[in-house]
Design a protein around this motif. Sequence first.
Motif, PDB file in Angstrom:
ATOM      1  N   GLY A   1       7.794  -4.587  -4.610  1.00  0.00           N
ATOM      2  CA  GLY A   1       7.088  -4.739  -5.884  1.00  0.00           C
ATOM      3  C   GLY A   1       6.051  -3.646  -6.038  1.00  0.00           C
ATOM      4  O   GLY A   1       4.887  -3.844  -5.658  1.00  0.00           O
ATOM      5  N   PRO A   2       6.400  -2.473  -6.581  1.00  0.00           N
ATOM      6  CA  PRO A   2       5.475  -1.335  -6.623  1.00  0.00           C
ATOM      7  C   PRO A   2       4.229  -1.586  -7.462  1.00  0.00           C
ATOM      8  O   PRO A   2       3.196  -0.940  -7.238  1.00  0.00           O
ATOM      9  CB  PRO A   2       6.322  -0.208  -7.220  1.00  0.00           C
ATOM     10  CG  PRO A   2       7.423  -0.899  -7.963  1.00  0.00           C
ATOM     11  CD  PRO A   2       7.706  -2.145  -7.188  1.00  0.00           C
TER      12      PRO A   2
ATOM     13  N   SER B   1       0.817  -1.200   0.000  1.00  0.00           N
ATOM     14  CA  SER B   1       0.000   0.000   0.000  1.00  0.00           C
ATOM     15  C   SER B   1       0.860   1.262   0.000  1.00  0.00           C
ATOM     16  O   SER B   1       0.333   2.364   0.091  1.00  0.00           O
ATOM     17  CB  SER B   1      -0.926   0.002   1.219  1.00  0.00           C
ATOM     18  OG  SER B   1      -0.180  -0.121   2.418  1.00  0.00           O
ATOM     19  N   ALA B   2       2.182   1.088  -0.104  1.00  0.00           N
ATOM     20  CA  ALA B   2       3.118   2.218  -0.208  1.00  0.00           C
ATOM     21  C   ALA B   2       3.972   1.974  -1.445  1.00  0.00           C
ATOM     22  O   ALA B   2       4.965   1.257  -1.398  1.00  0.00           O
ATOM     23  CB  ALA B   2       3.983   2.323   1.041  1.00  0.00           C
ATOM     24  N   THR B   3       3.575   2.546  -2.564  1.00  0.00           N
ATOM     25  CA  THR B   3       4.169   2.202  -3.854  1.00  0.00           C
ATOM     26  C   THR B   3       5.267   3.149  -4.315  1.00  0.00           C
ATOM     27  O   THR B   3       5.889   2.906  -5.345  1.00  0.00           O
ATOM     28  CB  THR B   3       3.076   2.169  -4.935  1.00  0.00           C
ATOM     29  OG1 THR B   3       2.456   3.469  -5.023  1.00  0.00           O
ATOM     30  CG2 THR B   3       2.014   1.127  -4.601  1.00  0.00           C
ATOM     31  N   GLY B   4       5.514   4.221  -3.580  1.00  0.00           N
ATOM     32  CA  GLY B   4       6.494   5.209  -4.025  1.00  0.00           C
ATOM     33  C   GLY B   4       7.927   4.712  -3.922  1.00  0.00           C
ATOM     34  O   GLY B   4       8.234   3.772  -3.168  1.00  0.00           O
ATOM     35  N   ALA B   5       8.818   5.357  -4.690  1.00  0.00           N
ATOM     36  CA  ALA B   5      10.241   5.013  -4.633  1.00  0.00           C
ATOM     37  C   ALA B   5      10.803   5.263  -3.247  1.00  0.00           C
ATOM     38  O   ALA B   5      11.722   4.575  -2.796  1.00  0.00           O
ATOM     39  CB  ALA B   5      11.016   5.802  -5.683  1.00  0.00           C
ATOM     40  N   THR B   6      10.254   6.258  -2.557  1.00  0.00           N
ATOM     41  CA  THR B   6      10.574   6.488  -1.151  1.00  0.00           C
ATOM     42  C   THR B   6       9.267   6.516  -0.367  1.00  0.00           C
ATOM     43  O   THR B   6       8.199   6.778  -0.918  1.00  0.00           O
ATOM     44  CB  THR B   6      11.340   7.806  -0.939  1.00  0.00           C
ATOM     45  OG1 THR B   6      10.492   8.908  -1.294  1.00  0.00           O
ATOM     46  CG2 THR B   6      12.613   7.838  -1.776  1.00  0.00           C
ATOM     47  N   ALA B   7       9.364   6.247   0.929  1.00  0.00           N
ATOM     48  CA  ALA B   7       8.160   6.196   1.753  1.00  0.00           C
ATOM     49  C   ALA B   7       8.517   6.434   3.206  1.00  0.00           C
ATOM     50  O   ALA B   7       9.647   6.178   3.629  1.00  0.00           O
ATOM     51  CB  ALA B   7       7.463   4.844   1.598  1.00  0.00           C
ATOM     52  N   ASP B   8       7.546   6.937   3.962  1.00  0.00           N
ATOM     53  CA  ASP B   8       7.745   7.057   5.409  1.00  0.00           C
ATOM     54  C   ASP B   8       7.825   5.683   6.057  1.00  0.00           C
ATOM     55  O   ASP B   8       8.565   5.483   7.014  1.00  0.00           O
ATOM     56  CB  ASP B   8       6.598   7.847   6.043  1.00  0.00           C
ATOM     57  CG  ASP B   8       6.595   9.307   5.642  1.00  0.00           C
ATOM     58  OD1 ASP B   8       7.697   9.850   5.382  1.00  0.00           O
ATOM     59  OD2 ASP B   8       5.515   9.897   5.577  1.00  0.00           O
TER      60      ASP B   8
ATOM     61  N   THR C   1      14.278   4.804   1.202  1.00  0.00           N
ATOM     62  CA  THR C   1      14.344   4.508  -0.233  1.00  0.00           C
ATOM     63  C   THR C   1      14.093   3.015  -0.409  1.00  0.00           C
ATOM     64  O   THR C   1      14.868   2.185   0.051  1.00  0.00           O
ATOM     65  CB  THR C   1      15.713   4.878  -0.804  1.00  0.00           C
ATOM     66  OG1 THR C   1      15.921   6.285  -0.635  1.00  0.00           O
ATOM     67  CG2 THR C   1      15.801   4.528  -2.282  1.00  0.00           C
ATOM     68  N   GLN C   2      12.972   2.694  -1.084  1.00  0.00           N
ATOM     69  CA  GLN C   2      12.643   1.286  -1.260  1.00  0.00           C
ATOM     70  C   GLN C   2      12.719   0.826  -2.709  1.00  0.00           C
ATOM     71  O   GLN C   2      12.565  -0.365  -2.999  1.00  0.00           O
ATOM     72  CB  GLN C   2      11.256   0.985  -0.694  1.00  0.00           C
ATOM     73  CG  GLN C   2      10.118   1.792  -1.259  1.00  0.00           C
ATOM     74  CD  GLN C   2       8.777   1.370  -0.664  1.00  0.00           C
ATOM     75  OE1 GLN C   2       8.653   0.341  -0.003  1.00  0.00           O
ATOM     76  NE2 GLN C   2       7.740   2.168  -0.907  1.00  0.00           N
ATOM     77  N   SER C   3      12.991   1.753  -3.629  1.00  0.00           N
ATOM     78  CA  SER C   3      13.047   1.383  -5.047  1.00  0.00           C
ATOM     79  C   SER C   3      14.201   0.436  -5.348  1.00  0.00           C
ATOM     80  O   SER C   3      14.181  -0.254  -6.373  1.00  0.00           O
ATOM     81  CB  SER C   3      13.174   2.643  -5.917  1.00  0.00           C
ATOM     82  OG  SER C   3      14.312   3.404  -5.534  1.00  0.00           O
ATOM     83  N   ASP C   4      15.218   0.385  -4.476  1.00  0.00           N
ATOM     84  CA  ASP C   4      16.361  -0.494  -4.707  1.00  0.00           C
ATOM     85  C   ASP C   4      16.297  -1.748  -3.837  1.00  0.00           C
ATOM     86  O   ASP C   4      17.296  -2.451  -3.674  1.00  0.00           O
ATOM     87  CB  ASP C   4      17.676   0.249  -4.453  1.00  0.00           C
ATOM     88  CG  ASP C   4      17.802   0.784  -3.025  1.00  0.00           C
ATOM     89  OD1 ASP C   4      16.807   0.693  -2.269  1.00  0.00           O
ATOM     90  OD2 ASP C   4      18.884   1.288  -2.671  1.00  0.00           O
TER      91      ASP C   4
END
Length: 466
Positions: free
Chosen positions: A153-154, A39-46, A145-148
């Motif tokens: 899986g966004p 439910s948090a699809t952004g490249a970065t997230a809180d 940063t979760q994109s890496d």
Amino acid sequence: MRGKLLLGGLLPVLLLALVGVTAGPAAAQQSLRLQYKTSATGATADQVEPWFNLANDGTSAVPLNGVKIRYYFKADAGSPQYRFACSWATISCSTITGAFGTLSPGTATADRYLEVGFTSGTLAPGARTGDLQLRFHRADWQRITQSDDHSFGPAHTTYGDWTKVTVHHNGALVWGTPPAGGGGPTPTPTPTPSNPGGAGVVFDDFAYTGADDPAITAHNWTVRTNSGGPGVPGASWPKQNVSFPTLSGGNRALQLKAGTDGTAAGTRQSEVLHQRKFLEGTYAARVKFSDAPISGPDGDHIVQTFFTITPLAFDMDPAYSEQDFEYLPNGGWGEPANIMYTTSWETYRNEPWEAVNVHTEVRQSYAGWHDLVLQVSGGQIRYYIDGALFAEHGGIYYPETAQSVNFNLWFINGGLVGSATPREYIQQVDWFYHSKNEVVAPADVLNRVNGYRSASTTWVDTVPGS
């Protein structure tokens, strides 16, 4: 200090049996299948928000306490600490644990993982857990940063099979693909099982005549008398609040007493502690908790305990550790009624308060005698009550330095009822057992204790001092 709980009891098991799933044939070793969404699809997230739905495609029921789910990610710069939370779960957040581990060597997409476990429940053939709505964040609440991250899986905004999260059953990988080239977890090495007491044991049947018995000191116990926390500021810790009454047939027990008249000066707490020389291995005690005072009005927020601890040398001391069994018969820390906590600590700060811990809790009465077993081994902390696994913690909460063993009985500051009538509570401990560097099953602990008693052995200590 303590967290929230949703529903417990038999509900998780019933839900697991009733929530069905349609699945194709699967090999026996691949009977468990994981679905994922975020439910948090952004490249970065809180917060990172991995949601799971675990399915059993096999023909046999799977006890969930043998299942682990690992979500792999790359730590942000500066090696921050992370905190886990369960927002909601069909099977109840009370049955779900979360701890963080490291991969060595790491990869470009993972050097950490979140390991999700279960304290109870059984996943029936053809059933699934339903929603496990989980999340984790940095301790300093900086964006992540979760994109890496290997497991992120966004595009998965609805549930679907996802092999970048792994599932392990009784230590074996049964679903998913870990990061290519990533090493395994790096906990403290698993203690090597030995012959009973091969690395040293402590057994005490508490056959003392009173708090002034010189054998107490000779056996490396201390009856606390110094002031200070925890509890009501200004409370005393008098030696006479510790006694050794006879239970039956000549068998004595350690008894802790705490009393209050609602004032700090009239509040008396108690504690008995062993020397700091314990770390990995098995700890056990038979403890009698109580839901009501032996005299006076009920309702005070009192804490009845069995725990291990390394003292805090300074705020956020990384060498600090603590593993607690804490029973609150009248609630406290925002809880309205009886609740059992098991809590594993990394560290904390008093002012302003910041707690770095993980805990598991069950809201029910634990009045009466209970066999409590704590296993500290191989990067995992396991808590058992009456032979059943209650909680499993690990990651940063695993202890690193020598600890003492403690029993204390104390009142939560601000939790005294508004009455000047004196009241007293007691907690009793029948025996204590520790085996250094050995994982001892709860049933085997009881066999060993019965063996000592059959031989009329009331005290043994072969664990070297630290």
